[in-house]
Design an enzyme around this catalytic site. Structure first.
Site, mmCIF file in Angstrom:
data_model
loop_
_atom_site.group_PDB
_atom_site.id
_atom_site.type_symbol
_atom_site.label_atom_id
_atom_site.label_comp_id
_atom_site.label_asym_id
_atom_site.label_seq_id
_atom_site.Cartn_x
_atom_site.Cartn_y
_atom_site.Cartn_z
ATOM 1 N N GLU A 121 1.893 12.246 -5.662
ATOM 2 C CA GLU A 121 1.068 12.184 -6.876
ATOM 3 C C GLU A 121 0.291 10.873 -6.943
ATOM 4 O O GLU A 121 0.896 9.786 -6.855
ATOM 5 C CB GLU A 121 1.958 12.341 -8.119
ATOM 6 C CG GLU A 121 1.142 12.305 -9.420
ATOM 7 C CD GLU A 121 1.872 12.844 -10.633
ATOM 8 O OE1 GLU A 121 3.065 13.181 -10.527
ATOM 9 O OE2 GLU A 121 1.238 12.934 -11.707
ATOM 10 N N GLU A 137 12.248 12.802 -8.901
ATOM 11 C CA GLU A 137 11.274 11.740 -8.623
ATOM 12 C C GLU A 137 11.963 10.560 -7.953
ATOM 13 O O GLU A 137 12.950 10.033 -8.490
ATOM 14 C CB GLU A 137 10.619 11.267 -9.927
ATOM 15 C CG GLU A 137 9.766 12.333 -10.588
ATOM 16 C CD GLU A 137 9.061 11.831 -11.849
ATOM 17 O OE1 GLU A 137 9.110 10.611 -12.136
ATOM 18 O OE2 GLU A 137 8.463 12.670 -12.544
ATOM 19 N N SER A 163 5.866 17.687 -17.175
ATOM 20 C CA SER A 163 4.559 17.500 -17.817
ATOM 21 C C SER A 163 4.424 18.441 -19.012
ATOM 22 O O SER A 163 3.492 18.300 -19.805
ATOM 23 C CB SER A 163 3.429 17.755 -16.819
ATOM 24 O OG SER A 163 3.558 19.031 -16.229
#
Ligand code: KIV
Length: 263
Positions: free
Chosen positions: A180, A114, A45
């Site tokens: 998330e 991820e 991010s």
């Protein structure tokens, strides 16, 4: 005491909540560490928070190594987790080579990837090499392409897939899983179903811990206002005022004073 992936894992059994921040630089890491954060994630991010990009897709190994090095240098207690950027774990060999760079070259303690079942070979490769892995399920910013960020798992089939992925990551031995943007009820179900701790962001209150982007917690990312962010300060306002005060003093010849000058 310096946290390890094992001490973080054990917190769930001990009934202790895990506090985590995503941050990218030396001073932020030092402040968060001194404030008692358990896990520091050097998240991709950073592409949005520091580089102003719309998503995380432009982040490379070089970007992530650079930021992880600054963070790891500052941290004395927290576990430092480096986020593996897009394309850095396309296959098991590449994943191993890059994960080792985070640990050996810049001082990370663990890596985050991820995905679930689709990256099982990569995760197993890292585990076999003794590397601590954090999972990440629900919204996967590296996989959404140019699509919109949304909540994942509202649809029952999607929810079942995320739950299955979580169980599989847990069986493989991830020491924690980030959830998330998933419905709070699904996050609760996953948290009860897995032995490792879950760390939520936009996943409701039932997870074993929470992570926020430090910039969001501090209030220095205007224009970004997801529902799950709680701002604990308005640093943007404070920073603008300090900058304005400094500019005013320079323009009016009040800075520097004699005591701020050398003779
Ligand atoms: O990139 C990031 O900062 C993250 C955390 C928010 C989990 O993935």
């Amino acid at each position: 005491m310096k946290h390890t992936s094992q001490t973080i894992y054990s917190k769930k059994q001990a009934g202790e909540r895990i506090v985590s921040l995503s941050l990218y630089d030396f001073p932020s890491a030092r402040i968060a560490d001194e404030a008692g954060v358990d896990v520091v994630m050097v998240g991709d991010s950073v592409g949005m928070a520091l580089f102003g990009h719309e998503n995380t897709l432009g982040m490379t190994m070089e970007h992530m190594l650079y930021h992880t090095q600054a963070v790891a240098k500052a941290v004395k207690h927290a576990l430092v987790v480096a986020d593996m950027p897009i394309h850095s774990y396309n296959d098991p060999e590449i994943a191993l080579k890059n994960a080792q760079r985070f640990l050996k070259e810049v001082g990370a303690d663990a890596v985050k990837l991820e995905g679930g079942a689709t990256i099982q070979p990569q995760i197993e490769k890292l585990m076999t090499a003794g590397i601590s892995v954090m999972g990440h399920l629900g919204m996967l910013p590296q996989s959404i392409g140019d699509g919109k960020y949304r909540v994942y798992g509202k649809d029952p089939d999607e929810a079942a897939r995320i739950l299955e992925d979580a169980k599989q990551l847990d069986r493989m031995g991830t020491f924690a899983i980030v959830l998330e943007c998933v419905p709070a009820k699904l996050a609760e179900e996953i948290t009860k179903a897995v032995r490792c701790p879950t760390i939520g962001i936009g996943a409701g209150p039932a997870t074993d811990g929470q992570v926020l982007v430090f910039q969001d917690l501090l209030g220095i990312r205007s224009g970004v206002n997801p529902r799950f962010v709680r701002r604990y300060a308005n640093l943007e306002k404070i920073m603008k005022k300090a900058a304005g005060d400094g500019f005013h003093d320079v323009k009016n010849k009040k800075f520097p004073a004699k005591k701020e000058s050398f003779s």
